[in-house]
Scaffold this motif. Structure first.
Motif, short mmCIF file in Angstrom:
data_model
loop_
_atom_site.label_atom_id
_atom_site.label_comp_id
_atom_site.label_asym_id
_atom_site.label_seq_id
_atom_site.Cartn_x
_atom_site.Cartn_y
_atom_site.Cartn_z
N TYR A 31 39.07 36.38 40.85
CA TYR A 31 37.82 36.14 41.39
C TYR A 31 37.48 34.88 41.62
O TYR A 31 36.85 34.36 42.39
CB TYR A 31 36.75 37.36 40.51
CG TYR A 31 35.45 37.00 41.22
CD1 TYR A 31 34.84 38.03 41.84
CD2 TYR A 31 34.65 36.06 40.55
CE1 TYR A 31 33.58 37.86 42.34
CE2 TYR A 31 33.33 36.02 40.87
CZ TYR A 31 32.70 36.93 41.74
OH TYR A 31 31.40 36.74 42.24
N HIS A 32 37.58 34.14 40.60
CA HIS A 32 37.12 32.64 40.59
C HIS A 32 37.99 31.96 41.41
O HIS A 32 37.26 31.14 42.21
CB HIS A 32 37.44 31.96 38.96
CG HIS A 32 36.11 32.54 38.12
ND1 HIS A 32 34.92 32.25 38.21
CD2 HIS A 32 36.36 33.45 37.04
CE1 HIS A 32 34.23 32.91 37.31
NE2 HIS A 32 34.95 33.50 36.53
N SER B 136 36.78 32.93 44.88
CA SER B 136 35.30 32.39 45.01
C SER B 136 35.42 30.98 45.35
O SER B 136 34.72 30.44 46.57
CB SER B 136 34.41 32.53 43.73
OG SER B 136 33.35 31.92 43.89
N LEU C 37 31.67 39.91 46.64
CA LEU C 37 32.92 39.93 46.07
C LEU C 37 33.33 40.85 45.03
O LEU C 37 32.62 40.65 43.98
CB LEU C 37 33.88 38.49 46.01
CG LEU C 37 35.10 38.47 45.66
CD1 LEU C 37 36.07 38.88 46.67
CD2 LEU C 37 35.27 37.20 45.33
N TYR C 38 34.19 41.73 44.96
CA TYR C 38 34.81 42.54 43.96
C TYR C 38 36.06 42.66 44.04
O TYR C 38 36.79 42.88 44.84
CB TYR C 38 34.18 44.15 44.17
CG TYR C 38 32.77 44.17 43.63
CD1 TYR C 38 32.25 44.08 42.42
CD2 TYR C 38 31.74 44.27 44.95
CE1 TYR C 38 30.83 44.15 42.16
CE2 TYR C 38 30.36 44.24 44.61
CZ TYR C 38 30.14 44.31 43.50
OH TYR C 38 28.48 44.12 43.13
N ILE C 39 36.79 42.48 42.63
CA ILE C 39 38.21 42.64 42.39
C ILE C 39 38.36 43.67 41.58
O ILE C 39 37.79 43.40 40.39
CB ILE C 39 38.79 41.10 41.83
CG1 ILE C 39 38.27 39.94 42.86
CG2 ILE C 39 40.16 41.26 41.76
CD1 ILE C 39 38.84 39.79 44.19
N ARG D 205 41.71 39.88 36.91
CA ARG D 205 40.95 40.00 37.85
C ARG D 205 39.77 38.85 37.67
O ARG D 205 39.51 38.59 38.92
CB ARG D 205 40.17 41.24 37.39
CG ARG D 205 39.60 42.19 38.37
CD ARG D 205 39.11 43.43 37.77
NE ARG D 205 38.04 43.41 36.83
CZ ARG D 205 37.43 44.25 36.34
NH1 ARG D 205 37.87 45.55 36.27
NH2 ARG D 205 36.56 44.02 35.22
N VAL E 120 40.32 44.54 46.58
CA VAL E 120 39.33 43.30 46.95
C VAL E 120 38.55 43.77 47.89
O VAL E 120 38.85 44.34 48.96
CB VAL E 120 40.29 42.37 47.84
CG1 VAL E 120 39.28 40.96 48.06
CG2 VAL E 120 41.43 41.63 46.63
#
Length: 126
Positions: free
Chosen positions: A99-100, A103, A122-124, A95, A14
């Motif tokens: 992420y959602h 968020s 944000l990056y997963i 992933r 993350v």
């Protein structure tokens, strides 16, 4: 009968950027009091969010591994490695889903506890 397959440990990273945490050199030093305190606080906040996500039954924890300078030291980048049990009965790691959910639980990737986040950061990675 054959024994049940052992659960494998899965990991994902993350990454996000905190916009109200000025990057200072002690945040780059893993032994400094400021790094240790910040790592602990961010880890706790991330942990709390993921424990309320769909991966929760399989989720085993996150560790903040690095804090980086972003935008000429105005912001601080956060890198964390998170783990989960990868077993047949556990929710399948996605992933996109994580992420959602992150968020949604960070008010559109804008806040994590008292930290403000860059909503595009944000990056997963699974």
């Amino acid at each position: 009968t054959s024994p049940a397959p052992l659960a494998r440990e899965g990991q994902f990273t993350v990454n996000f950027t905190v916009t109200n945490l000025l990057y200072t050199s002690d945040l780059g030093n893993a032994n400094s009091k400021k790094f240790i305190a910040t790592k602990k606080t961010l880890g706790y906040l991330l942990d709390r969010v993921l424990k309320n996500s769909s991966i929760s039954p399989a989720y085993t924890g996150c560790t903040v591994v690095a804090l980086r300078s972003k935008k000429d030291r105005d912001d601080t980048g956060v890198d964390a490695i998170c783990s989960y049990r990868d077993e047949p009965s556990a929710p399948k790691f996605s992933r996109v889903t994580i992420y959602h959910e992150l968020s949604n639980m960070t008010n559109g990737i804008t806040e994590l506890g008292h930290y403000s986040l860059n909503s595009q950061s944000l990056y997963i990675n699974g």
